[in-house]
Design an enzyme around this catalytic site. Structure first.
Site: not given
Length: 247
Positions: A138, A151
């Site tokens: 990400s 996360y």
């Protein structure tokens, strides 16, 4: 990485980024196997698509991963590409003591899941021509989203793991990192229609064009993610973090 003539396994391939890329790889002339916990979503993803196959897998279960690896390599001995895409994301308030179930589930799914699945398949992949492992991280691996601390940390960990894995497998298995920006998927509530997020089809189209480059880049980075990927190098980290903090 070859763009056609592969047998590709995509974890988390029943929805979102995994599904969009799996179907594009299938359209490009690859055998594609999609995995996930939701059998109905997987069957929908493969409906009407010969040589696209659904196999359920819970990447949080080590025993299930071992059994799955044996089954998938027996059914698809030509398997040469693993795409570690399965992941979960949630928002957390870490300012006081709390229930850590979400944080722990995120670590197990986003870090241990791909590490275990890679371990279960690496010997098979190393024996195949044109083998590759694609780890989906990400843009938040490079600048964290404050309201999603675990996360963001898992994606930073997978970036580091991918770099190390690439060095260890050099000359045997190609290792590629795909770091998406904010994309319109169902990863979090309301994300699929959120203003400012990249439309999924636009993201997938740009990703496929980058995979077609020769040689394939070690990092697949669409234009929208570059401000985060390059923030530390170009001195804009503090500004990027402040922007993410405001979301």
């Amino acid at each position: 990485m070859k763009t056609t003539g592969n047998s590709i396994l995509v974890s988390g391939g029943g929805s979102g980024i995994g599904l969009a890329l799996a179907q594009r790889w299938h359209d490009a002339g690859n055998v594609v196997i999609v995995t996930g916990r939701n059998a109905a979503k997987l069957e929908s993803a493969t409906q009407g698509r010969p040589d696209m196959h659904a196999m359920t897998l819970d990447v949080t279960d080590p025993a299930a991963i071992e059994a799955f690896a044996a089954e998938v390599t027996a059914r698809f001995p030509a398997l040469n590409i693993l795409v570690n895409n399965a992941g979960i994301m949630g928002y957390e308030d870490a300012t006081a003591a709390r229930d850590l179930t979400l944080a722990e589930d995120t670590v197990v799914t986003n870090i241990l899941g791909p590490i275990r699945l890679t371990d279960a398949l690496v010997d098979h992949l190393a024996a195949r021509a044109d083998a590759a492992i694609v780890n989906v991280t990400s843009g938040l691996a490079f600048v964290p989203l404050p309201k999603a601390p675990t996360y963001s940390a898992t994606k930073a960990a997978m970036h580091s793991y991918t770099v190390a894995l690439r060095a260890q497998l050099e000359g045997r298995v190609e290792v590629i990192e795909l770091a998406p920006p904010a994309v319109r998927t169902d990863l979090t509530p309301g994300q699929s229609t959120r203003e400012g997020y990249m439309p999924l089809d636009d993201f997938a189209d740009e990703v496929m064009a980058l995979f077609a480059a020769e040689p394939t880049p070690e990092e697949i980075l669409v234009q929208n993610v570059l401000p985060l990927r390059r923030a530390e190098a170009n001195g804009s980290f503090a500004q990027a973090l402040a922007m993410l903090k405001s979301l």
